[in-house]
Design a protein around this motif. Structure first.
Motif, PDB file in Angstrom:
ATOM      1  N   ALA A 271       0.852  -1.197   0.000  1.00  0.00           N
ATOM      2  CA  ALA A 271       0.000   0.000   0.000  1.00  0.00           C
ATOM      3  C   ALA A 271       0.882   1.239   0.000  1.00  0.00           C
ATOM      4  N   ASP A 272       0.388   2.315  -0.604  1.00  0.00           N
ATOM      5  CA  ASP A 272       1.090   3.599  -0.617  1.00  0.00           C
ATOM      6  C   ASP A 272       0.308   4.555   0.271  1.00  0.00           C
ATOM      7  N   VAL A 273       0.630   4.564   1.565  1.00  0.00           N
ATOM      8  CA  VAL A 273      -0.079   5.391   2.532  1.00  0.00           C
ATOM      9  C   VAL A 273       0.816   6.573   2.893  1.00  0.00           C
ATOM     10  N   GLN A 274       0.434   7.761   2.404  1.00  0.00           N
ATOM     11  CA  GLN A 274       1.219   8.973   2.619  1.00  0.00           C
ATOM     12  C   GLN A 274       0.722   9.775   3.814  1.00  0.00           C
ATOM     13  N   SER A 275      -0.471   9.461   4.310  1.00  0.00           N
ATOM     14  CA  SER A 275      -1.051  10.184   5.438  1.00  0.00           C
ATOM     15  C   SER A 275      -0.480   9.670   6.758  1.00  0.00           C
ATOM     16  N   GLN A 276      -0.288  10.603   7.687  1.00  0.00           N
ATOM     17  CA  GLN A 276       0.129  10.254   9.052  1.00  0.00           C
ATOM     18  C   GLN A 276      -1.086  10.167   9.977  1.00  0.00           C
ATOM     19  N   ASN A 277      -2.287  10.405   9.422  1.00  0.00           N
ATOM     20  CA  ASN A 277      -3.511  10.480  10.223  1.00  0.00           C
ATOM     21  C   ASN A 277      -4.347   9.218  10.072  1.00  0.00           C
ATOM     22  N   ILE A 278      -3.779   8.083  10.476  1.00  0.00           N
ATOM     23  CA  ILE A 278      -4.449   6.788  10.392  1.00  0.00           C
ATOM     24  C   ILE A 278      -4.680   6.299  11.814  1.00  0.00           C
TER      25      ILE A 278
ATOM     26  N   ALA B 197      -8.383  -3.825  -0.621  1.00  0.00           N
ATOM     27  CA  ALA B 197      -7.440  -3.646  -1.723  1.00  0.00           C
ATOM     28  C   ALA B 197      -7.991  -2.749  -2.834  1.00  0.00           C
ATOM     29  N   HIS B 198      -7.063  -2.105  -3.532  1.00  0.00           N
ATOM     30  CA  HIS B 198      -7.347  -1.309  -4.731  1.00  0.00           C
ATOM     31  C   HIS B 198      -8.256  -0.113  -4.459  1.00  0.00           C
ATOM     32  N   CYS B 199      -8.055   0.559  -3.326  1.00  0.00           N
ATOM     33  CA  CYS B 199      -8.811   1.774  -3.021  1.00  0.00           C
ATOM     34  C   CYS B 199      -7.903   2.985  -3.156  1.00  0.00           C
ATOM     35  N   PHE B 200      -8.520   4.129  -3.466  1.00  0.00           N
ATOM     36  CA  PHE B 200      -7.814   5.402  -3.555  1.00  0.00           C
ATOM     37  C   PHE B 200      -8.534   6.397  -2.666  1.00  0.00           C
ATOM     38  N   ILE B 201      -7.782   7.056  -1.777  1.00  0.00           N
ATOM     39  CA  ILE B 201      -8.366   8.042  -0.870  1.00  0.00           C
ATOM     40  C   ILE B 201      -7.598   9.347  -1.054  1.00  0.00           C
ATOM     41  N   GLU B 202      -8.310  10.367  -1.522  1.00  0.00           N
ATOM     42  CA  GLU B 202      -7.682  11.644  -1.859  1.00  0.00           C
ATOM     43  C   GLU B 202      -7.406  12.461  -0.583  1.00  0.00           C
TER      44      GLU B 202
ATOM     45  N   LEU C 275      -3.642   9.596   0.171  1.00  0.00           N
ATOM     46  CA  LEU C 275      -2.864  10.827   0.033  1.00  0.00           C
ATOM     47  C   LEU C 275      -2.642  11.500   1.391  1.00  0.00           C
ATOM     48  N   PRO C 276      -1.656  12.415   1.482  1.00  0.00           N
ATOM     49  CA  PRO C 276      -1.203  12.923   2.777  1.00  0.00           C
ATOM     50  C   PRO C 276      -2.240  13.658   3.616  1.00  0.00           C
ATOM     51  N   GLY C 277      -3.208  14.305   3.005  1.00  0.00           N
ATOM     52  CA  GLY C 277      -4.182  15.072   3.779  1.00  0.00           C
ATOM     53  C   GLY C 277      -5.350  14.264   4.319  1.00  0.00           C
TER      54      GLY C 277
END
Length: 182
Positions: free
Chosen positions: A6-13, A39-44, A26-28
């Motif tokens: 997974a490509d998780v750029q957010s620190q808010n998990i 799997a295969h989800c995109f979160i802006e 994404l980071p925000g």
């Protein structure tokens, strides 16, 4: 748990949240506790997801979507945030979409821009929702009528010979098939 693919750029998990392979966050984005992002989800970026949310495979959550707590989002649900999309048109505000606490959205539903889905609402698979849905209501898309039977030539052209002897009877509320077969 964040899957290694997974490509998780957010620190808010939130704690106890699982994000499975081939997801991009994404980071925000802000994701609550005990969520399951399949799997295969995109979160802006401009997305808020509450606690105890399940998002099944193949869902894209675009900027301006807010999801409450205890929400279920079925596979391949589509969200929209722009009524009149144009490529590279970044100068207009996007519409906000809210999925309130306890709502469930069935597989393949389309949620239009600016819609609010009320608390505990149930959206059926394949529904197209372009207006607000009140709390604790159901929205289902169903086939009410069949427009017509296809001509016999269609069966022959598709090499479905078993269909050619079938008698299809249509009425406003039902379809019945008699005879035919292999």
């Amino acid at each position: 748990m964040i899957h290694k693919l997974a490509d998780v750029q957010s620190q808010n998990i939130g704690e106890g949240t699982n994000i499975w392979q081939f997801c991009v966050v994404l980071p925000g984005a802000v994701i609550g506790e005990n969520c399951n992002i399949c799997a295969h989800c995109f979160i802006e970026n401009d997305v808020r997801i509450g606690d105890n949310v399940t998002i099944k495979c193949g869902v894209q959550v675009w900027d301006g979507v807010e999801i409450g707590t205890n929400v279920f989002i079925g596979p391949q649900v589509s969200f929209a945030n722009d009524k009149f999309p144009r490529s590279k048109d970044y100068n207009k505000p996007l519409l906000r979409t809210s999925i309130l606490d306890g709502a469930s959205i069935g597989a393949g539903a389309v949620i239009g821009p600016g819609v609010t889905i009320g608390r505990g609402a149930m959206i059926g698979a394949g529904a197209v929702v372009m207006n607000d849905v009140p709390d604790f209501t159901q929205v289902f898309t169903e086939i009410r009528t069949i427009s017509r039977a296809l001509p016999q030539a269609y069966a022959k052209s598709t090499k479905q010979e078993s269909v050619k002897d079938t008698d299809l009877t249509l009425s406003e509320s039902s379809v019945s098939v008699r005879g035919g077969g292999a």
